[in-house]
Design an enzyme around this catalytic site. Structure first.
Site, PDB file in Angstrom:
ATOM      1  N   TRP A   1     -20.640  12.592 -18.753  1.00 45.37           N
ATOM      2  CA  TRP A   1     -20.968  12.777 -17.335  1.00 45.37           C
ATOM      3  C   TRP A   1     -22.247  13.589 -17.207  1.00 45.37           C
ATOM      4  O   TRP A   1     -22.557  14.428 -18.052  1.00 45.37           O
ATOM      5  CB  TRP A   1     -19.845  13.533 -16.607  1.00 45.37           C
ATOM      6  CG  TRP A   1     -18.487  12.904 -16.713  1.00 45.37           C
ATOM      7  CD1 TRP A   1     -17.418  13.385 -17.395  1.00 45.37           C
ATOM      8  CD2 TRP A   1     -18.057  11.678 -16.125  1.00 45.37           C
ATOM      9  NE1 TRP A   1     -16.340  12.543 -17.279  1.00 45.37           N
ATOM     10  CE2 TRP A   1     -16.704  11.475 -16.499  1.00 45.37           C
ATOM     11  CE3 TRP A   1     -18.670  10.703 -15.322  1.00 45.37           C
ATOM     12  CZ2 TRP A   1     -15.960  10.372 -16.110  1.00 45.37           C
ATOM     13  CZ3 TRP A   1     -17.934   9.601 -14.931  1.00 45.37           C
ATOM     14  CH2 TRP A   1     -16.598   9.439 -15.317  1.00 45.37           C
TER      15      TRP A   1
ATOM     16  N   TRP B   1       1.586   1.852  -3.412  1.00 45.87           N
ATOM     17  CA  TRP B   1       0.556   2.587  -4.159  1.00 45.87           C
ATOM     18  C   TRP B   1       0.778   4.089  -4.028  1.00 45.87           C
ATOM     19  O   TRP B   1       0.570   4.850  -4.971  1.00 45.87           O
ATOM     20  CB  TRP B   1      -0.853   2.216  -3.682  1.00 45.87           C
ATOM     21  CG  TRP B   1      -1.392   1.030  -4.410  1.00 45.87           C
ATOM     22  CD1 TRP B   1      -1.393  -0.263  -3.988  1.00 45.87           C
ATOM     23  CD2 TRP B   1      -1.986   1.028  -5.728  1.00 45.87           C
ATOM     24  NE1 TRP B   1      -1.953  -1.071  -4.961  1.00 45.87           N
ATOM     25  CE2 TRP B   1      -2.327  -0.301  -6.024  1.00 45.87           C
ATOM     26  CE3 TRP B   1      -2.252   2.019  -6.673  1.00 45.87           C
ATOM     27  CZ2 TRP B   1      -2.932  -0.665  -7.236  1.00 45.87           C
ATOM     28  CZ3 TRP B   1      -2.856   1.658  -7.879  1.00 45.87           C
ATOM     29  CH2 TRP B   1      -3.192   0.324  -8.151  1.00 45.87           C
TER      30      TRP B   1
ATOM     31  N   TRP C   1      -9.212   8.675  -7.596  1.00 49.57           N
ATOM     32  CA  TRP C   1     -10.498   9.016  -8.230  1.00 49.57           C
ATOM     33  C   TRP C   1     -10.518   8.531  -9.674  1.00 49.57           C
ATOM     34  O   TRP C   1     -11.516   7.983 -10.150  1.00 49.57           O
ATOM     35  CB  TRP C   1     -10.770  10.521  -8.148  1.00 49.57           C
ATOM     36  CG  TRP C   1     -11.470  10.864  -6.866  1.00 49.57           C
ATOM     37  CD1 TRP C   1     -10.895  11.288  -5.708  1.00 49.57           C
ATOM     38  CD2 TRP C   1     -12.873  10.750  -6.602  1.00 49.57           C
ATOM     39  NE1 TRP C   1     -11.856  11.450  -4.744  1.00 49.57           N
ATOM     40  CE2 TRP C   1     -13.077  11.134  -5.257  1.00 49.57           C
ATOM     41  CE3 TRP C   1     -13.970  10.366  -7.362  1.00 49.57           C
ATOM     42  CZ2 TRP C   1     -14.345  11.143  -4.665  1.00 49.57           C
ATOM     43  CZ3 TRP C   1     -15.237  10.373  -6.771  1.00 49.57           C
ATOM     44  CH2 TRP C   1     -15.423  10.751  -5.449  1.00 49.57           C
TER      45      TRP C   1
ATOM     46  N   GLU D   1       0.851  -1.207   0.000  1.00 49.52           N
ATOM     47  CA  GLU D   1       0.000   0.000   0.000  1.00 49.52           C
ATOM     48  C   GLU D   1       0.881   1.249   0.000  1.00 49.52           C
ATOM     49  O   GLU D   1       0.555   2.239  -0.650  1.00 49.52           O
ATOM     50  CB  GLU D   1      -0.944   0.013   1.201  1.00 49.52           C
ATOM     51  CG  GLU D   1      -1.997  -1.086   1.181  1.00 49.52           C
ATOM     52  CD  GLU D   1      -2.850  -1.078  -0.080  1.00 49.52           C
ATOM     53  OE1 GLU D   1      -3.233   0.009  -0.549  1.00 49.52           O
ATOM     54  OE2 GLU D   1      -3.119  -2.175  -0.603  1.00 49.52           O
TER      55      GLU D   1
ATOM     56  N   TRP E   1     -15.738  12.633 -12.175  1.00 48.98           N
ATOM     57  CA  TRP E   1     -14.885  12.297 -11.021  1.00 48.98           C
ATOM     58  C   TRP E   1     -14.232  13.532 -10.415  1.00 48.98           C
ATOM     59  O   TRP E   1     -13.905  13.571  -9.238  1.00 48.98           O
ATOM     60  CB  TRP E   1     -13.819  11.268 -11.416  1.00 48.98           C
ATOM     61  CG  TRP E   1     -12.902  11.677 -12.522  1.00 48.98           C
ATOM     62  CD1 TRP E   1     -13.041  11.405 -13.856  1.00 48.98           C
ATOM     63  CD2 TRP E   1     -11.689  12.452 -12.417  1.00 48.98           C
ATOM     64  NE1 TRP E   1     -12.000  11.954 -14.567  1.00 48.98           N
ATOM     65  CE2 TRP E   1     -11.158  12.605 -13.719  1.00 48.98           C
ATOM     66  CE3 TRP E   1     -11.006  13.021 -11.348  1.00 48.98           C
ATOM     67  CZ2 TRP E   1      -9.981  13.309 -13.974  1.00 48.98           C
ATOM     68  CZ3 TRP E   1      -9.831  13.723 -11.595  1.00 48.98           C
ATOM     69  CH2 TRP E   1      -9.336  13.870 -12.889  1.00 48.98           C
TER      70      TRP E   1
ATOM     71  N   ASN F   1     -10.615   3.308   3.415  1.00 49.81           N
ATOM     72  CA  ASN F   1     -10.417   3.128   1.970  1.00 49.81           C
ATOM     73  C   ASN F   1     -11.589   2.423   1.291  1.00 49.81           C
ATOM     74  O   ASN F   1     -11.997   2.796   0.202  1.00 49.81           O
ATOM     75  CB  ASN F   1      -9.115   2.364   1.721  1.00 49.81           C
ATOM     76  CG  ASN F   1      -8.844   2.195   0.236  1.00 49.81           C
ATOM     77  OD1 ASN F   1      -8.770   3.181  -0.499  1.00 49.81           O
ATOM     78  ND2 ASN F   1      -8.747   0.952  -0.219  1.00 49.81           N
TER      79      ASN F   1
HETATM   80  P1  FAD Z   1      -3.230   2.031   5.268  1.00 49.45           P
HETATM   81  O1  FAD Z   1      -4.132   0.967   4.746  1.00 49.45           O
HETATM   82  O2  FAD Z   1      -2.678   1.844   6.615  1.00 49.45           O
HETATM   83  O3  FAD Z   1      -2.055   2.203   4.211  1.00 49.45           O
HETATM   84  C1  FAD Z   1      -0.791   2.766   4.561  1.00 49.45           C
HETATM   85  C2  FAD Z   1      -0.471   3.927   3.679  1.00 49.45           C
HETATM   86  O4  FAD Z   1      -0.365   3.524   2.322  1.00 49.45           O
HETATM   87  C3  FAD Z   1      -1.505   5.028   3.688  1.00 49.45           C
HETATM   88  O5  FAD Z   1      -1.353   5.870   4.792  1.00 49.45           O
HETATM   89  C4  FAD Z   1      -1.235   5.716   2.364  1.00 49.45           C
HETATM   90  O6  FAD Z   1      -0.157   6.614   2.465  1.00 49.45           O
HETATM   91  C5  FAD Z   1      -0.823   4.564   1.466  1.00 49.45           C
HETATM   92  N1  FAD Z   1      -1.974   4.087   0.696  1.00 49.45           N
HETATM   93  C6  FAD Z   1      -2.864   3.130   1.048  1.00 49.45           C
HETATM   94  N2  FAD Z   1      -3.750   2.937   0.050  1.00 49.45           N
HETATM   95  C7  FAD Z   1      -3.420   3.795  -0.940  1.00 49.45           C
HETATM   96  C8  FAD Z   1      -3.955   4.060  -2.217  1.00 49.45           C
HETATM   97  N3  FAD Z   1      -5.005   3.410  -2.710  1.00 49.45           N
HETATM   98  N4  FAD Z   1      -3.362   5.014  -2.955  1.00 49.45           N
HETATM   99  C9  FAD Z   1      -2.292   5.691  -2.512  1.00 49.45           C
HETATM  100  N5  FAD Z   1      -1.735   5.468  -1.304  1.00 49.45           N
HETATM  101  C10 FAD Z   1      -2.296   4.529  -0.530  1.00 49.45           C
HETATM  102  N6  FAD Z   1      -4.902   8.498   0.152  1.00 49.45           N
HETATM  103  C11 FAD Z   1      -4.236   9.596   0.552  1.00 49.45           C
HETATM  104  O7  FAD Z   1      -3.228   9.477   1.256  1.00 49.45           O
HETATM  105  N7  FAD Z   1      -4.663  10.843   0.188  1.00 49.45           N
HETATM  106  C12 FAD Z   1      -5.790  11.021  -0.590  1.00 49.45           C
HETATM  107  O8  FAD Z   1      -6.127  12.168  -0.904  1.00 49.45           O
HETATM  108  C13 FAD Z   1      -6.525   9.871  -0.983  1.00 49.45           C
HETATM  109  N8  FAD Z   1      -7.673  10.002  -1.714  1.00 49.45           N
HETATM  110  C14 FAD Z   1      -8.360   8.870  -2.083  1.00 49.45           C
HETATM  111  C15 FAD Z   1      -9.521   8.988  -2.866  1.00 49.45           C
HETATM  112  C16 FAD Z   1     -10.247   7.861  -3.240  1.00 49.45           C
HETATM  113  C17 FAD Z   1     -11.493   8.008  -4.089  1.00 49.45           C
HETATM  114  C18 FAD Z   1      -9.803   6.590  -2.849  1.00 49.45           C
HETATM  115  C19 FAD Z   1     -10.572   5.351  -3.251  1.00 49.45           C
HETATM  116  C20 FAD Z   1      -8.649   6.450  -2.098  1.00 49.45           C
HETATM  117  C21 FAD Z   1      -7.907   7.568  -1.719  1.00 49.45           C
HETATM  118  N9  FAD Z   1      -6.714   7.451  -0.956  1.00 49.45           N
HETATM  119  C22 FAD Z   1      -6.033   8.589  -0.594  1.00 49.45           C
HETATM  120  C23 FAD Z   1      -6.109   6.131  -0.694  1.00 49.45           C
HETATM  121  C24 FAD Z   1      -6.504   5.446   0.611  1.00 49.45           C
HETATM  122  O9  FAD Z   1      -7.901   5.445   0.767  1.00 49.45           O
HETATM  123  C25 FAD Z   1      -5.862   6.082   1.831  1.00 49.45           C
HETATM  124  O10 FAD Z   1      -4.470   6.248   1.635  1.00 49.45           O
HETATM  125  C26 FAD Z   1      -6.059   5.208   3.067  1.00 49.45           C
HETATM  126  O11 FAD Z   1      -7.430   4.984   3.285  1.00 49.45           O
HETATM  127  C27 FAD Z   1      -5.434   5.894   4.257  1.00 49.45           C
HETATM  128  O12 FAD Z   1      -5.669   5.178   5.426  1.00 49.45           O
HETATM  129  P2  FAD Z   1      -4.491   4.457   6.208  1.00 49.45           P
HETATM  130  O13 FAD Z   1      -3.401   5.427   6.434  1.00 49.45           O
HETATM  131  O14 FAD Z   1      -5.088   3.779   7.383  1.00 49.45           O
HETATM  132  O15 FAD Z   1      -4.026   3.406   5.125  1.00 49.45           O
END
Ligand code: FAD
Length: 467
Positions: A314, A286, A384, A283, A361, A343
């Protein structure tokens, strides 16, 4: 200039930490007085102004950083304005001979930094920049043919195969403050930036949920590694529990270094990283992938990554329809209350907006930008676009999350719903997922019929595919 007048300037940006901060360490190691500055730049061309929730976060993060710097003999100079101009002014005023920063990866930011570096060179200052906020810098990860990766899995494989992740640096024990007397610069008062909301002050839920700053980040990381990390594979899908790290806003502002996260994992699991923790690491991958996308596609937040989506039909959502979605009146209320959303729920909420409501979006991206404490210039648009299908390695067009099915599957016991939609707390575990069928007083009617809106979306996407 004699050496006793020399000073170093450290320009902090999205790296609001003392730990593993190579720019700060390099400055402190020179043994010169150090001026540490943060510039609030809402004016330079192309800089995306912060949203409401990130402004709230930034205020608290800067306040904590200023205290930590003071505890080590330094202080934080706050200035506002176009960063390129302000940094030059500060450097000249401080009599700086050395300039340090950690690199950033958005196009407007890189242009500013390049111009400052050029100016420094022309004026006899030594400017040095460092890798601190991404494990793998975007230009270092390339496909066999030399282009950027478009698909996550090979990207991440190439990252891991190609480079060792360096060890994090310990914070400097002492940072010699700026010279006292004539050269001490007057900065702004943090309060004068008015980053905190007032009339109304909607930040109560944010304060109750988060501790911005480096210490808060350290605790989150430790709690996660001590607790849910080893069951992350399943826990991360369940919004009703704290199964994820919640590090995202801390990573967004650089309050914790990804190198530190990497190292902590290795230290806790020296022999073999458990599979679930490996999923967590991917993650983080990602996040790197999203930044690589933004680096190579600077207009990711405004332009479809896949240009064929420019033809997509759209629909403009009605104002009350959009407000209901934004405020989570029909369910997704965690974001509105806490500035963060799980997420899985982000994916469901985004899919609902772009597929069931067929809204562009960019409308959702902008809303998240304003309301998420972790609103990130790369991850937000990339995700998005992923949901919309217009992005890199995107979700296939026929994948339309059914919110009821998602709720039944990932919140079977209704824990998440009961916490964030308390008016449903008394419903049983079967009916809680479709409350409009149960006659809960004042519960809003669904915005759309799920099956019909799904068919409409499939038809619209099919039309795009057929050209
Ligand atoms: P954990 O599951 O603990 O993951 C650890 C870290 O990995 C996160 O803190 C983050 O830095 C990174 N990460 C995890 N999933 C993703 C992902 N899909 N894409 C990129 N990095 C990821 N994340 C953001 O940090 N900022 C945003 O503005 C953002 N906008 C989002 C918009 C949408 C529509 C969606 C579906 C997802 C978005 N995310 C975003 C990705 C993800 O939802 C969050 O990073 C995650 O929920 C953060 O929670 P956590 O720190 O507990 O994640």
């Amino acid at each position: 200039m004699t050496s006793s007048e020399e000073t170093a300037l450290v320009w902090l940006r999205d790296d609001l930490r003392l730990d593993d901060n190579p720019a700060l360490n390099s400055a402190a190691a020179l043994g010169l007085p150090v001026t540490v500055v943060y510039v609030l730049d809402e004016e330079s061309a192309g800089i995306r102004p912060l949203g409401g929730a990130t402004r709230w976060w930034l205020h608290h993060s800067l306040a904590r950083l200023a205290s930590s710097l003071e505890a080590r003999g330094s202080r934080l100079l706050l200035r506002r304005g176009p960063a390129g101009r302000v940094i030059k002014e500060v450097a000249v005023h401080a009599g700086a001979t050395h300039l340090f920063w950690n690199r950033r990866y958005g196009q407007p930011e890189r242009s500013i930094d390049a111009a400052v570096k050029a100016w420094a060179g022309e004026n006899g200052l030594e400017a040095s920049s460092f890798q601190a906020n991404l494990l793998f810098e975007p230009w270092t990860v390339k496909t066999g043919s030399g282009g950027p990766y478009k698909v996550f899995t090979p990207f991440w494989r190439a990252c891991l195969a190609g480079q060792e992740v360096r060890d994090p640096q310990e914070p400097p024990a002492r940072i010699p403050g700026p010279p006292q007397g004539g050269r001490l610069q007057a900065g702004d008062e943090l309060d004068s930036w008015r980053l905190l909301p007032s009339s109304p002050d909607w930040s109560g839920g944010l304060s109750a949920t988060w501790t911005p700053g480096e210490e808060g980040a350290r605790h989150r990381l430790a709690d996660f590694l001590d607790g849910p990390a080893e069951e992350y594979g399943t826990g991360r899908n369940l919004p009703g529990i704290e199964g994820t790290s919640r590090l995202s806003p801390h990573l967004r502002f650089g309050e914790v270094s990804p190198f530190r996260v990497w190292r902590e994992i290795r230290q806790r699991f020296p022999h073999k990283v458990p599979a679930d923790v490996g999923i967590f690491r991917s993650e983080l991958g990602w996040r790197e992938f999203c930044w690589q996308l933004l680096y190579n596609n600077p207009d990711l937040a405004t332009r479809n990554y896949r240009p064929e989506f420019d033809r997509f039909a759209w629909q403009q959502p009605g104002r009350s329809e959009l407000a209901a979605w934004q405020q989570g009146r029909t369910g997704y209320r965690q974001l509105w209350q806490t500035g963060w959303m799980h997420n899985r729920v982000r994916m469901a909420a985004a899919s609902f907006l772009v597929k069931n409501l067929l809204a562009d979006w960019r409308i959702g991206e902008q809303w998240f930008w304003d309301t998420l404490v972790d609103a990130d210039a790369a991850s937000n648009p990339a995700n998005w676009q992923w949901v919309a299908g217009s992005g890199a390695d995107a979700s296939p067009y026929y994948r339309i999350f059914n919110p009821v099915t998602q709720s039944r599957k990932f919140d079977a016991g209704g824990r998440y719903l009961r916490e964030f939609v308390p008016e449903l707390a008394d419903l049983d575990n079967k009916s809680i997922h479709e409350p409009w069928k149960t006659g809960v007083p004042d519960y809003p009617e669904p915005l759309v019929e799920l099956p019909q809106s799904r068919e409409r979306a499939l038809a619209a996407y099919q039309q795009l595919k057929d050209g």
